[in-house]
Design an enzyme around this catalytic site. Structure first.
Site, short mmCIF file in Angstrom:
data_model
loop_
_atom_site.label_atom_id
_atom_site.label_comp_id
_atom_site.label_asym_id
_atom_site.label_seq_id
_atom_site.Cartn_x
_atom_site.Cartn_y
_atom_site.Cartn_z
N LYS A 3 0.84 -1.19 0.00
CA LYS A 3 0.00 0.00 0.00
C LYS A 3 0.88 1.25 0.00
O LYS A 3 1.91 1.28 0.69
CB LYS A 3 -0.90 -0.04 1.24
CG LYS A 3 -2.01 1.00 1.31
CD LYS A 3 -2.89 0.68 2.53
CE LYS A 3 -3.99 1.69 2.74
NZ LYS A 3 -4.83 1.35 3.91
N SER B 172 -10.03 -1.24 7.40
CA SER B 172 -9.45 -0.96 6.09
C SER B 172 -8.70 -2.13 5.47
O SER B 172 -8.34 -2.06 4.29
CB SER B 172 -8.51 0.25 6.18
OG SER B 172 -9.27 1.43 6.34
N SER C 125 -9.84 1.65 2.74
CA SER C 125 -8.65 2.31 2.23
C SER C 125 -7.61 1.38 1.62
O SER C 125 -6.77 1.82 0.85
CB SER C 125 -8.00 3.17 3.31
OG SER C 125 -7.26 2.42 4.23
#
Length: 528
Positions: free
Chosen positions: A93, A209, A185
């Site tokens: 990420k 998330s 997210s």
């Protein structure tokens, strides 16, 4: 928006299953000499070049991937084997630091090739943040020989609970259906795995998330216990006191293999210091783990309201699976206690948190010529961090009225309340002999991508509570609703640091059901 541009990459001659293959499948292929790491890297890049313009899963792709793969092949030729991740393509990420590579956290203000409009109407160029050191989780992946494919898309600062509407790079689509929300997210990390851009990925979780995108894209996601996996070098979420990093993959076994690499203490992150050692996650997997286990069930009003009828019926079928595997189902765990009343009387982290202090701590650790604080960033850039953001939660969580220092008395009080609640939770489950909780991931079906972020966050059966208490939870694919929306179940640990135990339960459930199927992407046929 959509800054990533890639040339077309030809597919390698070797046949490599990136859409449904596992870490074990990849290692068998290496051992049998059916393909090389360069073949695997080329296959990843070819899929990304073809499908990324549609899905938008990445903020950046590792353009040295072929060189990295050649190094893996040279190591293998020399007899070097770094373990089960050697030569495995992993996506991380883009709130995680990779030395020498820009970290955007999805925000246009952290990118010199973008610009932001501040409240005064002035337009400013963004500033690149180039870390000098890898985040510990990235360093551990590299040490294990993983191929870092690239950095995935996310909403600004990770502060959206429904989608990845990044001010830098736009939305990521759900590979199962562009209409469906991709989920919170770590959306880009999940989409990259579901679409076969890598075998697994890393996400972060503050309030669902990892769990929401994994469930929305028919993947396995583990939100580890707080402090189980280091989070130094990761742009902060809401609070440094319960943010975690964890794996997303197609199978429980792959998640366990990743945890064997990621977990454990490090001097770089004092939050991991309480742990002298870590379990062997992969060795703990057991297809018979649920036999004789006492499993607590969903109780309306304790964690969430009543379930949507479609969710309730599906959940009933899933609990029948547990019974068939020999589990003892316990319908009442919290309803005969004062658990809910105590929980609702706490001071929430959205009333007092240390988010802004976490941003300062993150910037100060970047090193080099990077701005070392929010004020230093403002002085250099001309605008406040957050100007021009698309994140619906940033304005709330960055409010000076609720932000305090990490060691402020108000923050310490919030942490102590959470510890006391966790102690009560653990006592209840221990006294009743409960080995884990088994819940629907959400009280409602997966919404469309244009849905309401706060409503979606509120749909979680467990989210905020589990993060605030630092408990582990794993989400596992549980099939699809009639209209094709993925649906999942959660298994929650009875105490902190029971991550290996709940992965064993998840493995038993997964092996008995095998309810995941790969998405059908443009130009592809369904996987048999």
């Amino acid at each position: 928006m959509r800054h990533l541009r890639l040339p077309a990459f030809p597919l390698p001659a070797a046949e490599i299953d990136l859409i449904s293959g596992t870490i074990a499948d990849l290692q068998v292929g290496y051992q049998e000499g059916r393909f090389s790491a360069c073949d695997v890297a080329a296959a990843c890049l070819a899929r990304i070049a073809r499908l990324e313009p549609y899905l938008n899963a990445f903020i950046s792709v590792n353009m040295a991937l072929m060189d990295d793969a050649a190094q893996i092949d040279a190591e293998r030729q020399a007899g070097v084997r770094k373990g089960p991740l050697h030569g495995v393509p992993i996506v991380i990420k883009d709130n995680m630091n990779v030395a020498g590579i820009r970290t955007t956290a999805g925000y246009a203000g952290f990118a010199s090739d973008d610009r932001v409009l501040d409240p005064s109407g002035a337009v400013f160029n963004g500033i690149d943040l180039i870390p000098e050191r890898d985040a510990s989780v990235v360093a551990r992946l590299k040490q294990a020989g993983a191929l870092i494919v690239g950095k995935s898309n996310l909403p600004d600062f990770g502060l959206d609970g429904l989608r990845a509407d990044s001010s830098y790079n736009g939305d990521t689509l759900n590979p199962y259906d562009a209409r469906f929300a991709p989920g919170a997210s770590s959306t880009g990390s999940a989409a990259a795995v579901a679409a076969g851009f890598g075998i697994a990925s890393l996400g972060t979780d503050t309030a669902g998330s990892i769990l929401f995108p994994a469930s929305a894209q028919s993947l396995v996601g583990l939100k580890p216990s707080f402090g189980m996996v280091p989070i130094d070098g990761v742009f902060p979420g809401l609070s440094s006191h319960h943010d975690v990093a964890g794996p997303i993959a197609r199978t429980v076994a792959d998640v366990a293999i990743l945890m064997d690499v990621l977990a454990g203490p490090t001097p770089a992150d004092p939050r991991t210091a309480r742990r002298a050692g870590t379990p062997d996650f992969a060795a703990a997997l057991n297809a018979d783990a649920l036999r004789g286990a006492r499993i607590g069930l969903f109780e309306p009003g304790q964690w969430a309201p009543d379930l949507h009828p479609a969710i309730a019926e599906h959940y009933r079928l899933m609990t029948d699976v547990l019974s068939g595997l020999g589990a003892e189902l316990i319908p009442v765990v919290f309803a005969d206690t004062d658990w809910r009343a105590r929980w609702e009387s706490r001071t929430s982290f959205v009333a007092t948190n240390s988010y802004l202090a976490g941003v300062d701590a993150y910037l100060s650790a970047l090193g080099g010529s990077n701005p070392s604080s929010r004020s230093a960033f403002r002085e250099r850039a001309g605008f406040e961090i957050g100007a021009g953001t698309t994140a619906p939660l940033h304005g709330l969580l960055s409010s000076a009225a609720i932000n305090v220092g990490a060691d402020d008395a108000g923050m310490i009080a919030v942490i102590e309340q959470a510890r006391a609640l966790r102690a009560q939770y653990e006592t209840i489950l221990r006294d009743k002999g409960i080995d884990a909780l088994f819940f629907p991931r959400s009280v409602n079906p997966l919404p469309d991508i244009g849905g309401d972020t706060l409503a979606y966050l509120g749909d979680q059966v467990v989210g905020t509570e589990i993060n605030e208490m630092g408990l582990p939870v794993v989400t596992v694919p549980a099939g699809f609703l009639e209209d094709g929306r993925p649906i999942a179940v959660d298994i929650v640990g009875p105490a902190i640091d029971t991550d290996a135990a709940i992965l064993a339960f998840a493995y038993a459930f997964e092996q008995a059901t095998r309810l995941r199927r790969a998405p059908v992407l443009p130009g592809e046929r369904p996987t048999p």
